[in-house]
Design a protein around this motif. Sequence first.
Motif, PDB file in Angstrom:
ATOM      1  N   LEU A   1      40.210  32.782  37.402  1.00 54.78           N
ATOM      2  CA  LEU A   1      38.856  33.409  38.213  1.00 54.78           C
ATOM      3  C   LEU A   1      38.515  32.678  39.390  1.00 54.78           C
ATOM      4  O   LEU A   1      38.557  31.307  39.441  1.00 54.78           O
ATOM      5  CB  LEU A   1      37.828  33.226  37.214  1.00 54.78           C
ATOM      6  N   ILE A   2      38.500  33.305  40.614  1.00 55.62           N
ATOM      7  CA  ILE A   2      37.877  32.536  41.859  1.00 55.62           C
ATOM      8  C   ILE A   2      36.672  33.054  42.121  1.00 55.62           C
ATOM      9  O   ILE A   2      36.298  34.156  42.425  1.00 55.62           O
ATOM     10  CB  ILE A   2      39.044  33.136  42.977  1.00 55.62           C
ATOM     11  N   ILE A   3      35.720  31.878  42.004  1.00 54.51           N
ATOM     12  CA  ILE A   3      34.305  32.333  42.471  1.00 54.51           C
ATOM     13  C   ILE A   3      34.225  32.013  43.945  1.00 54.51           C
ATOM     14  O   ILE A   3      34.393  31.111  44.527  1.00 54.51           O
ATOM     15  CB  ILE A   3      33.414  31.160  41.665  1.00 54.51           C
ATOM     16  N   GLY A   4      33.605  33.370  44.540  1.00 49.58           N
ATOM     17  CA  GLY A   4      33.799  33.388  45.866  1.00 49.58           C
ATOM     18  C   GLY A   4      34.982  33.738  46.368  1.00 49.58           C
ATOM     19  O   GLY A   4      35.486  33.484  47.451  1.00 49.58           O
ATOM     20  N   GLY A   5      35.604  34.513  45.319  1.00 50.07           N
ATOM     21  CA  GLY A   5      37.273  35.091  45.946  1.00 50.07           C
ATOM     22  C   GLY A   5      37.276  35.916  47.130  1.00 50.07           C
ATOM     23  O   GLY A   5      38.221  36.242  47.519  1.00 50.07           O
ATOM     24  N   ALA A   6      35.866  36.231  47.600  1.00 56.46           N
ATOM     25  CA  ALA A   6      36.388  37.386  48.697  1.00 56.46           C
ATOM     26  C   ALA A   6      36.091  36.709  50.019  1.00 56.46           C
ATOM     27  O   ALA A   6      36.664  37.345  51.035  1.00 56.46           O
ATOM     28  CB  ALA A   6      35.100  38.528  48.575  1.00 56.46           C
ATOM     29  N   GLY A   7      35.848  35.393  49.983  1.00 55.80           N
ATOM     30  CA  GLY A   7      35.981  34.752  51.177  1.00 55.80           C
ATOM     31  C   GLY A   7      37.272  34.303  51.665  1.00 55.80           C
ATOM     32  O   GLY A   7      38.317  34.577  51.393  1.00 55.80           O
ATOM     33  N   PHE A   8      37.318  33.496  53.055  1.00 58.01           N
ATOM     34  CA  PHE A   8      38.547  33.271  53.601  1.00 58.01           C
ATOM     35  C   PHE A   8      39.666  32.536  52.635  1.00 58.01           C
ATOM     36  O   PHE A   8      40.613  32.985  52.497  1.00 58.01           O
ATOM     37  CB  PHE A   8      38.318  32.479  54.717  1.00 58.01           C
ATOM     38  N   ILE A   9      39.125  31.400  52.131  1.00 59.99           N
ATOM     39  CA  ILE A   9      40.241  30.794  51.216  1.00 59.99           C
ATOM     40  C   ILE A   9      40.391  31.497  49.908  1.00 59.99           C
ATOM     41  O   ILE A   9      41.713  31.631  49.423  1.00 59.99           O
ATOM     42  CB  ILE A   9      39.559  29.536  50.806  1.00 59.99           C
TER      43      ILE A   9
ATOM     44  N   PRO B   1      35.744  42.489  49.154  1.00 60.98           N
ATOM     45  CA  PRO B   1      36.299  42.229  50.377  1.00 60.98           C
ATOM     46  C   PRO B   1      36.311  43.752  51.045  1.00 60.98           C
ATOM     47  O   PRO B   1      36.651  44.504  50.448  1.00 60.98           O
ATOM     48  CB  PRO B   1      37.312  41.444  50.325  1.00 60.98           C
ATOM     49  N   ALA B   2      36.407  43.442  52.408  1.00 60.92           N
ATOM     50  CA  ALA B   2      36.726  44.747  53.276  1.00 60.92           C
ATOM     51  C   ALA B   2      38.112  45.268  53.001  1.00 60.92           C
ATOM     52  O   ALA B   2      38.309  46.324  52.890  1.00 60.92           O
ATOM     53  CB  ALA B   2      36.462  44.517  54.555  1.00 60.92           C
ATOM     54  N   ASN B   3      38.928  44.473  52.710  1.00 65.46           N
ATOM     55  CA  ASN B   3      40.524  44.716  52.684  1.00 65.46           C
ATOM     56  C   ASN B   3      40.772  44.077  51.271  1.00 65.46           C
ATOM     57  O   ASN B   3      41.033  43.051  50.956  1.00 65.46           O
ATOM     58  CB  ASN B   3      41.312  43.967  53.807  1.00 65.46           C
ATOM     59  N   GLU B   4      40.842  45.031  50.211  1.00 69.05           N
ATOM     60  CA  GLU B   4      41.143  44.742  48.762  1.00 69.05           C
ATOM     61  C   GLU B   4      42.555  44.446  48.725  1.00 69.05           C
ATOM     62  O   GLU B   4      43.617  45.060  49.424  1.00 69.05           O
ATOM     63  CB  GLU B   4      40.686  45.786  47.992  1.00 69.05           C
ATOM     64  N   ILE B   5      42.956  43.201  47.923  1.00 72.91           N
ATOM     65  CA  ILE B   5      44.461  43.065  47.795  1.00 72.91           C
ATOM     66  C   ILE B   5      44.766  43.583  46.629  1.00 72.91           C
ATOM     67  O   ILE B   5      44.171  43.589  45.545  1.00 72.91           O
ATOM     68  CB  ILE B   5      44.332  41.460  47.567  1.00 72.91           C
ATOM     69  N   GLU B   6      45.862  44.481  46.633  1.00 73.27           N
ATOM     70  CA  GLU B   6      46.433  45.176  45.253  1.00 73.27           C
ATOM     71  C   GLU B   6      46.903  43.895  44.250  1.00 73.27           C
ATOM     72  O   GLU B   6      47.702  43.221  44.719  1.00 73.27           O
ATOM     73  CB  GLU B   6      47.742  45.829  45.897  1.00 73.27           C
ATOM     74  N   GLY B   7      46.436  44.437  43.420  1.00 73.75           N
ATOM     75  CA  GLY B   7      46.880  43.545  42.167  1.00 73.75           C
ATOM     76  C   GLY B   7      45.747  42.462  41.710  1.00 73.75           C
ATOM     77  O   GLY B   7      45.668  41.838  40.508  1.00 73.75           O
ATOM     78  N   VAL B   8      44.649  42.530  42.490  1.00 77.21           N
ATOM     79  CA  VAL B   8      43.442  41.527  42.242  1.00 77.21           C
ATOM     80  C   VAL B   8      42.480  42.418  41.472  1.00 77.21           C
ATOM     81  O   VAL B   8      42.204  43.502  41.842  1.00 77.21           O
ATOM     82  CB  VAL B   8      42.985  40.997  43.324  1.00 77.21           C
TER      83      VAL B   8
END
Length: 302
Positions: A6-14, A37-44
Amino acid sequence: MKKKVLIIGGAGFIGSNLSRHLLDNNMEVYCFDMSKPANEIEGVNYICGDFFDDYTLEHALKGMDYVVHALSTVNPGNSNEKYLQGYERDFIQTTKLCKMITDQKIKMIFLSSGGTVYGNQEIQPITEDALPRPINHYGNVKLCIENTIRTFNYQAHTKILIARISNPYGPGQDFNKGVGFIDAAIKKTIRSEKIEIWGDGNNVRDYIYIDDVCRMLISLFYYQEDYDTFNISSNTGTSQRDVIRMLEAMQLAPQVEYLPERSVDAKKIILNNERIMSIHAVPLVPVEQGIRKYYQWLKKEI
Protein backbone atom coordinates in the motif's frame (compact mmCIF):
# COMPACT_ATOMS: atom_id res chain seq x y z
CA MET A 1 1.63 -15.46 -3.48
CA LYS A 2 2.36 -11.85 -4.42
CA LYS A 3 3.22 -9.43 -1.62
CA LYS A 4 0.69 -6.62 -1.18
CA VAL A 5 2.05 -3.05 -0.98
CA LEU A 6 0.00 0.00 0.00
CA ILE A 7 1.47 3.35 -1.06
CA ILE A 8 -0.02 6.20 0.96
CA GLY A 9 0.15 9.23 -1.29
CA GLY A 10 0.53 6.84 -4.20
CA ALA A 11 -0.87 9.24 -6.81
CA GLY A 12 2.09 11.59 -6.35
CA PHE A 13 5.43 11.81 -8.16
CA ILE A 14 7.35 9.23 -6.13
CA GLY A 15 4.32 7.05 -5.49
CA SER A 16 3.40 6.71 -9.16
CA ASN A 17 6.93 5.85 -10.24
CA LEU A 18 7.36 3.43 -7.35
CA SER A 19 4.09 1.73 -8.34
CA ARG A 20 5.51 0.89 -11.77
CA HIS A 21 8.71 -0.50 -10.31
CA LEU A 22 6.81 -2.60 -7.75
CA LEU A 23 4.65 -4.08 -10.52
CA ASP A 24 7.83 -4.96 -12.40
CA ASN A 25 8.97 -6.73 -9.23
CA ASN A 26 5.81 -8.87 -9.24
CA MET A 27 4.11 -7.17 -6.30
CA GLU A 28 0.42 -6.38 -5.85
CA VAL A 29 0.21 -2.59 -5.66
CA TYR A 30 -2.45 -0.48 -3.96
CA CYS A 31 -2.46 3.31 -4.30
CA PHE A 32 -4.16 5.17 -1.43
CA ASP A 33 -4.85 8.85 -2.10
CA MET A 34 -7.63 11.43 -2.15
CA SER A 35 -8.20 10.85 -5.87
CA LYS A 36 -6.88 8.79 -8.76
CA PRO A 37 -4.00 10.25 -10.80
CA ALA A 38 -4.72 11.75 -14.23
CA ASN A 39 -2.86 8.85 -15.84
CA GLU A 40 -3.80 5.59 -14.15
CA ILE A 41 -1.25 2.78 -14.23
CA GLU A 42 -2.52 -0.54 -15.52
CA GLY A 43 -2.29 -3.15 -12.78
CA VAL A 44 -2.46 -0.73 -9.84
CA ASN A 45 -5.43 -0.97 -7.46
CA TYR A 46 -6.63 2.54 -6.62
CA ILE A 47 -8.20 3.32 -3.25
CA CYS A 48 -9.66 6.82 -2.93
CA GLY A 49 -9.80 7.95 0.67
CA ASP A 50 -8.77 10.48 3.27
CA PHE A 51 -5.52 9.67 5.11
CA PHE A 52 -6.78 11.72 8.04
CA ASP A 53 -9.89 9.59 8.53
CA ASP A 54 -8.93 6.86 11.01
CA TYR A 55 -11.54 4.34 9.91
CA THR A 56 -10.75 4.71 6.20
CA LEU A 57 -7.02 4.45 6.83
CA GLU A 58 -7.27 1.38 9.06
CA HIS A 59 -9.55 -0.34 6.54
CA ALA A 60 -7.07 0.35 3.69
CA LEU A 61 -4.26 -1.29 5.70
CA LYS A 62 -6.00 -4.63 6.15
CA GLY A 63 -4.19 -7.53 4.49
CA MET A 64 -1.13 -5.50 3.45
CA ASP A 65 2.42 -6.84 3.74
CA TYR A 66 4.12 -3.48 3.25
CA VAL A 67 3.23 0.20 3.52
CA VAL A 68 5.14 3.06 1.93
CA HIS A 69 4.20 6.39 3.55
CA ALA A 70 4.78 9.00 0.86
CA LEU A 71 2.22 11.64 1.84
CA SER A 72 2.88 15.18 3.06
CA THR A 73 0.48 18.13 3.09
CA VAL A 74 3.24 20.75 3.36
CA ASN A 75 6.49 21.37 1.46
CA PRO A 76 9.75 23.21 2.28
CA GLY A 77 8.60 26.42 0.61
CA ASN A 78 5.25 26.81 2.39
CA SER A 79 5.98 25.10 5.71
CA ASN A 80 6.79 28.34 7.55
CA GLU A 81 3.26 29.57 6.78
CA LYS A 82 1.51 26.20 7.14
CA TYR A 83 3.63 24.86 9.99
CA LEU A 84 0.68 24.08 12.29
CA GLN A 85 -0.87 21.96 9.55
CA GLY A 86 2.31 19.90 9.47
CA TYR A 87 2.32 19.28 13.21
CA GLU A 88 -1.45 19.00 13.82
CA ARG A 89 -2.23 16.84 10.81
CA ASP A 90 0.80 15.11 9.26
CA PHE A 91 2.62 14.38 12.52
CA ILE A 92 -0.41 13.33 14.59
CA GLN A 93 -1.92 11.11 11.89
CA THR A 94 1.40 9.43 11.10
CA THR A 95 1.73 8.63 14.80
CA LYS A 96 -1.67 6.93 14.59
CA LEU A 97 -0.50 5.11 11.45
CA CYS A 98 2.53 3.75 13.32
CA LYS A 99 0.21 2.26 15.95
CA MET A 100 -2.04 0.75 13.27
CA ILE A 101 0.75 -0.95 11.32
CA THR A 102 2.37 -2.13 14.56
CA ASP A 103 -0.90 -3.74 15.68
CA GLN A 104 -1.36 -5.37 12.25
CA LYS A 105 2.33 -6.38 12.00
CA ILE A 106 2.83 -4.62 8.66
CA LYS A 107 6.29 -3.51 7.54
CA MET A 108 6.56 0.19 6.68
CA ILE A 109 8.98 2.56 4.96
CA PHE A 110 8.54 6.24 5.77
CA LEU A 111 9.69 8.68 3.11
CA SER A 112 11.43 11.44 5.02
CA SER A 113 13.46 14.33 3.65
CA GLY A 114 17.23 14.43 3.20
CA GLY A 115 18.19 18.07 3.04
CA THR A 116 15.57 19.63 5.29
CA VAL A 117 16.10 17.13 8.10
CA TYR A 118 19.87 17.69 8.18
CA GLY A 119 19.87 21.47 7.61
CA ASN A 120 23.22 23.23 7.35
CA GLN A 121 26.07 20.79 8.05
CA GLU A 122 29.82 21.37 8.06
CA ILE A 123 30.85 17.86 7.01
CA GLN A 124 29.73 16.81 3.53
CA PRO A 125 28.59 14.34 2.24
CA ILE A 126 26.32 13.96 5.27
CA THR A 127 26.01 10.54 6.86
CA GLU A 128 22.90 9.18 8.56
CA ASP A 129 24.65 9.57 11.94
CA ALA A 130 24.98 13.37 11.62
CA LEU A 131 23.00 15.42 14.14
CA PRO A 132 19.88 16.72 12.35
CA ARG A 133 19.49 20.53 12.40
CA PRO A 134 16.27 21.39 10.53
CA ILE A 135 16.04 25.03 9.43
CA ASN A 136 12.38 24.95 8.37
CA HIS A 137 9.21 23.41 9.77
CA TYR A 138 8.90 20.88 6.95
CA GLY A 139 12.18 19.31 8.00
CA ASN A 140 11.26 19.47 11.67
CA VAL A 141 7.90 17.76 11.09
CA LYS A 142 9.75 14.98 9.26
CA LEU A 143 12.23 14.70 12.14
CA CYS A 144 9.41 14.56 14.70
CA ILE A 145 7.90 11.68 12.74
CA GLU A 146 11.29 9.95 12.51
CA ASN A 147 11.77 10.13 16.28
CA THR A 148 8.27 8.79 16.85
CA ILE A 149 9.08 5.87 14.54
CA ARG A 150 12.28 5.14 16.49
CA THR A 151 10.28 5.10 19.72
CA PHE A 152 7.80 2.61 18.22
CA ASN A 153 10.72 0.50 16.97
CA TYR A 154 12.24 0.42 20.45
CA GLN A 155 9.07 -0.10 22.46
CA ALA A 156 7.23 -2.49 20.13
CA HIS A 157 10.32 -4.21 18.65
CA THR A 158 9.13 -3.25 15.16
CA LYS A 159 11.33 -2.38 12.17
CA ILE A 160 9.82 0.67 10.51
CA LEU A 161 12.44 2.04 8.10
CA ILE A 162 13.19 5.69 7.34
CA ALA A 163 14.26 6.74 3.83
CA ARG A 164 15.80 10.21 3.71
CA ILE A 165 15.44 11.10 0.04
CA SER A 166 17.61 13.88 -1.36
CA ASN A 167 16.32 15.71 -4.47
CA PRO A 168 14.57 13.35 -6.91
CA TYR A 169 13.69 14.40 -10.44
CA GLY A 170 12.28 12.81 -13.55
CA PRO A 171 9.03 11.84 -15.30
CA GLY A 172 5.87 12.71 -13.42
CA GLN A 173 7.30 15.52 -11.31
CA ASP A 174 5.45 18.85 -11.03
CA PHE A 175 7.50 21.75 -9.67
CA ASN A 176 4.26 23.71 -9.15
CA LYS A 177 3.72 21.60 -6.02
CA GLY A 178 6.68 23.31 -4.35
CA VAL A 179 9.76 21.18 -5.08
CA GLY A 180 11.81 20.23 -8.13
CA PHE A 181 14.39 22.68 -9.44
CA ILE A 182 15.54 20.47 -12.33
CA ASP A 183 11.91 19.90 -13.32
CA ALA A 184 11.25 23.65 -13.29
CA ALA A 185 14.46 24.49 -15.14
CA ILE A 186 13.83 22.04 -18.01
CA LYS A 187 10.13 22.83 -18.43
CA LYS A 188 10.61 26.60 -18.28
CA THR A 189 13.47 26.37 -20.77
CA ILE A 190 11.24 24.43 -23.17
CA ARG A 191 8.52 27.10 -22.75
CA SER A 192 10.99 30.03 -22.97
CA GLU A 193 9.97 31.16 -19.48
CA LYS A 194 12.23 32.66 -16.82
CA ILE A 195 13.72 30.28 -14.28
CA GLU A 196 13.53 31.77 -10.78
CA ILE A 197 16.57 31.17 -8.59
CA TRP A 198 16.42 32.30 -4.98
CA GLY A 199 19.92 33.58 -4.18
CA ASP A 200 23.06 33.51 -6.32
CA GLY A 201 22.53 30.05 -7.79
CA ASN A 202 25.39 28.48 -5.84
CA ASN A 203 23.17 26.45 -3.52
CA VAL A 204 24.22 22.81 -3.91
CA ARG A 205 21.85 19.87 -3.88
CA ASP A 206 22.09 16.10 -4.27
CA TYR A 207 19.93 15.36 -7.31
CA ILE A 208 18.94 11.75 -8.00
CA TYR A 209 16.96 10.28 -10.90
CA ILE A 210 13.56 8.92 -9.87
CA ASP A 211 14.23 5.39 -11.21
CA ASP A 212 17.26 5.15 -8.92
CA VAL A 213 15.13 6.28 -5.98
CA CYS A 214 12.56 3.57 -6.67
CA ARG A 215 15.14 0.82 -7.03
CA MET A 216 16.79 1.87 -3.75
CA LEU A 217 13.44 1.88 -1.94
CA ILE A 218 12.60 -1.60 -3.20
CA SER A 219 15.94 -2.89 -1.90
CA LEU A 220 14.75 -1.80 1.58
CA PHE A 221 11.75 -4.15 1.34
CA TYR A 222 14.15 -7.05 1.79
CA TYR A 223 16.46 -5.46 4.36
CA GLN A 224 16.75 -7.46 7.60
CA GLU A 225 19.72 -5.91 9.41
CA ASP A 226 20.03 -3.33 12.19
CA TYR A 227 19.96 0.14 10.59
CA ASP A 228 16.65 2.00 10.55
CA THR A 229 17.64 5.09 8.54
CA PHE A 230 18.98 5.34 4.98
CA ASN A 231 20.01 8.23 2.76
CA ILE A 232 18.50 7.77 -0.69
CA SER A 233 20.90 9.90 -2.71
CA SER A 234 23.51 10.21 -5.44
CA ASN A 235 26.40 11.20 -3.13
CA THR A 236 27.13 14.04 -5.61
CA GLY A 237 26.60 17.80 -5.27
CA THR A 238 25.28 19.95 -8.12
CA SER A 239 24.56 23.69 -7.90
CA GLN A 240 21.68 25.46 -9.62
CA ARG A 241 24.22 27.23 -11.82
CA ASP A 242 25.60 23.79 -12.77
CA VAL A 243 22.12 22.72 -13.89
CA ILE A 244 21.81 25.86 -16.03
CA ARG A 245 25.21 25.16 -17.60
CA MET A 246 24.16 21.57 -18.36
CA LEU A 247 21.08 22.86 -20.19
CA GLU A 248 23.23 25.30 -22.14
CA ALA A 249 25.58 22.45 -23.07
CA MET A 250 22.54 20.77 -24.64
CA GLN A 251 22.25 23.79 -26.99
CA LEU A 252 19.26 25.11 -25.03
CA ALA A 253 18.77 28.71 -23.92
CA PRO A 254 17.58 28.88 -20.29
CA GLN A 255 16.57 32.34 -19.06
CA VAL A 256 17.34 32.97 -15.39
CA GLU A 257 16.01 35.52 -12.92
CA TYR A 258 17.88 35.80 -9.62
CA LEU A 259 15.75 36.70 -6.59
CA PRO A 260 16.62 37.40 -2.91
CA GLU A 261 17.69 34.25 -1.03
CA ARG A 262 15.22 32.54 1.30
CA SER A 263 15.76 31.55 4.93
CA VAL A 264 14.18 28.12 4.29
CA ASP A 265 16.97 27.07 1.89
CA ALA A 266 20.13 25.34 3.11
CA LYS A 267 23.33 26.33 1.28
CA LYS A 268 24.68 22.86 0.61
CA ILE A 269 23.24 19.38 0.96
CA ILE A 270 25.08 16.29 -0.27
CA LEU A 271 24.05 13.00 1.28
CA ASN A 272 26.42 10.10 1.80
CA ASN A 273 24.87 7.02 0.16
CA GLU A 274 27.33 4.34 1.25
CA ARG A 275 24.78 2.67 3.53
CA ILE A 276 22.10 2.19 0.86
CA MET A 277 24.67 1.28 -1.80
CA SER A 278 25.88 -1.56 0.43
CA ILE A 279 22.56 -3.29 -0.32
CA HIS A 280 21.90 -1.73 -3.72
CA ALA A 281 25.14 -2.07 -5.67
CA VAL A 282 23.76 -0.77 -8.98
CA PRO A 283 25.36 2.17 -10.86
CA LEU A 284 23.30 5.38 -10.61
CA VAL A 285 22.32 7.73 -13.42
CA PRO A 286 24.74 10.73 -13.43
CA VAL A 287 22.88 14.04 -13.17
CA GLU A 288 23.96 15.33 -16.59
CA GLN A 289 22.77 12.10 -18.21
CA GLY A 290 19.58 12.21 -16.16
CA ILE A 291 18.78 15.75 -17.28
CA ARG A 292 19.23 14.75 -20.93
CA LYS A 293 17.09 11.66 -20.39
CA TYR A 294 14.31 13.65 -18.71
CA TYR A 295 14.45 16.37 -21.37
CA GLN A 296 13.98 13.77 -24.12
CA TRP A 297 11.04 12.26 -22.20
CA LEU A 298 9.39 15.66 -21.82
CA LYS A 299 9.83 16.49 -25.50
CA LYS A 300 7.87 13.34 -26.40
CA GLU A 301 5.11 14.21 -23.92
CA ILE A 302 4.58 17.79 -25.08
